[in-house]
Scaffold this motif. Sequence first.
Motif: not given
Length: 842
Positions: A571-573, A645-646, A655-657, A661-662
């Motif tokens: 999920p984090e990716s 999700l973040l 988390s940076a990506l 995205a956010l």
Amino acid sequence: MAEANPPRGKMRFRRNAASFPGNLHLVLVLRPTSFLQRTFTDIGFRFSQEDFMLKLPVVMLSSVSDLLTYIDDKQLTPELGGTLQYCHSEWIIFRNAIENFALTVKEMAQMLQSFGTELAETELPDDIPSIEEILAIRAERYHLLKNDITAVTKEGKILLTNLEVPDTEGAVSSRLECHQQISGDWQTINKLLTQVRDMETAFDGFWEKHQLKMEQYLQLWKFEQDFQQLVTEVEFLLNQQAELADVTGTIAQVKQKIKKLENLDENSQELLSKAQFVILHGHKLAANHHYALDLICQRCNELRYLSDILVNEIKAKRIQLSRTFKMHKLLQQARQCCDEGECLLANQEIDKFQSKEDAQKALQDIENFLEMALPFINYEPETLQYEFDVILSPELKVQMKTIQLKLENIRSIFENQQAGFRNLVHKHVRPIQFVVPTPENLITSRTPFFSSKQGKKTWRQNQSNLKIEVVHDCQEKRSSGQSSSLDNGNSLDVLKNHVLNELIQTERVYVRELYTVLLGYRAEMDNPEMFDLMPPLLRNKKDVLFGNMAEIYEFHNDIFLSSLENYAHAPESVGPCFLERKDDFQMYAKYCQNKPRSETIWRKYSECAFFQECQRKLKHRLRLDSYLLKPVQRITKYQLLLKELLKYSKDCEASALLKEALDAMLDLLKSVNDSMHQIAINGYIGNLNELGKMIMQGGFSVWIGHKKGATKMKDLARFKPMQRHLFLYEKAIVFCKRRVESGEGSDRYPSYSFKHCWKMDEVGFTEYVKGDNRKFEIWYGEKEEVYIVQAPNVDVKMTWLKEIRNILLKQQELLTVKKRKQQDQLTEQDKIQISLQQNDDI
């Protein structure tokens, strides 16, 4: 008439001819009595008559009595044989008095005019004490001028009194003789007095209106000051209650928030009383026909609105915190129940059940525990969902699930143990010992939280999975250090998986709904069998009604959904899934821009049989307009899920990506929203896209001010602000007025009338305006007039100023680079010219 002396007479005639109000028709010359003088006079007149330049008859009189032939004796003084009573010295004194009075009246008129102009043009300060001081000085000057007017009036009345001749027997003939002269002077003075009275009346009327407006001006300042102070205090309390928005935490933290909310509620009651007082004051001003009636009513409505918001927010927060506290109490009691059950299981050692009595006692303990746990076991999942789902955070959901699993397994074990102890009571055999499941065993259960409906069924299904061991030795008590909760890492993984699963599942539903709409509605508009149900004008409106929904469906069905599913186990990716396709999401801007036109078509034809038949065939519970809104709702959903999700992926490498995205999805929403406002601008001549990218847009209250002053009497109307919608572009700032339109959908889609546009390279601003920290000034070029702009709050103001400052700095940098390039080009041209000259020399 003149004395017979040619040289002196000539000069006197010239002066009289120049100053006499009318034309001269006849000259009477009284000749001297002696012979020599008479002879000399006749000769002089004969030789110098042409020098007099008088083309009129001259009559030479021999004696005073000859005058009576030409002039009535009532018009002559006694020394000339007449009866007119006349004193030249008195006449001069009285004439000077009349002329001085006329001059005084003229000066008084100029003073009143000057004072009125000063009142209209003098700039007023921005603080109440200074305004009150100026008003007091003006009132004092008014009273001084009134005293001067009274003195002038008194002087004129004295002059009129002196013109009245005493009505005595001896003076009757004299009064009749000088009546005409007195009447002329009396009329002059009376006219001047009338002028003074008219000036005084006009001045009093002007002063009364001016004083009323000044008092209302001061009242408005005080009202506005009270209003701004109340708004600041209400916003402060709203910010305080907003800090209590996070309902997560321990039960002690929730109790502390409830206590803070109670204190905040007490403070709000006093503030609401002040607000009510200010509102009543505003109503009183409005009832007295204040010139700023609209502004005062607007301020009263704003105060009432803010007061209602404060009351409702505190009320909602109290309900929310109370429910949260109740939920924590429920969880705490459930934990205690689990702990007591585990402790009871751990303490039921084998050596205690060697007799029937011991078994009966253990059975009674179990029955007591199950009776105590009955309220939690019988708690309906639907009730829990209804009461707490709105405020349940993912962390609390994990805690509930953990307690749910523990309680269900403990209950199952106790029910098995109950059966064993009952057998032991009836037939004394060696008891069996049940091993309490470990936390890993607890997680495998899927029983709903505190469910009694499915409890027995689950127990039967899982009975074969329970690990039962016959133990002949004493089992050690469970260590107090054992924990039945999930570790932090596993909890975050569960939460991340939950968010991504929700994203994927809702995406599938979304794609399926788009497909049914396109197939069940859009395609049917081309079906000849359905033409009879469709109005003729609707047949060619398909592209307007559905917009680019087909393009959106193809993107999500063919590309985006499958990409999301690839990240189901990571999920984090999922961030790159959005970043790689952020340009594709721009198709939503086109859909949203078409939405007002689509809704217009829908409102016109929504009741036609075609749509009803399509809905019936699809078995849709909702009408088509609800499904046409799905893309708008979906594009706002992504940023919420990415944000969630973040929150659970802050320590991950990706988390940076995720954050990128956010930000991309938030920028998309802003871009779509800005484009919806831009297409609503009417009256702009030109292409708005040439102004560059839209940076910001929003509504403001705007006043027209002056660079060099605060407020002028003639500009009092600027206390009533203009409501303007500002659009900030890279190259310009556009001022518009939001149009109030009626009809369905007018509240969702705005409409703006273009007012004017300023190029950013000629814009300047002042960050702070005295009296309100929400205001700033903005002006254009070298204009004297500036706009005083009031933002809804300080944060909005600072954000706008930051963006304006960035634009101006970028323009300055571009200008510097342009100048440097020009200098480099000039230098290069100089080098070329020098080289050419050298070649020529060679």
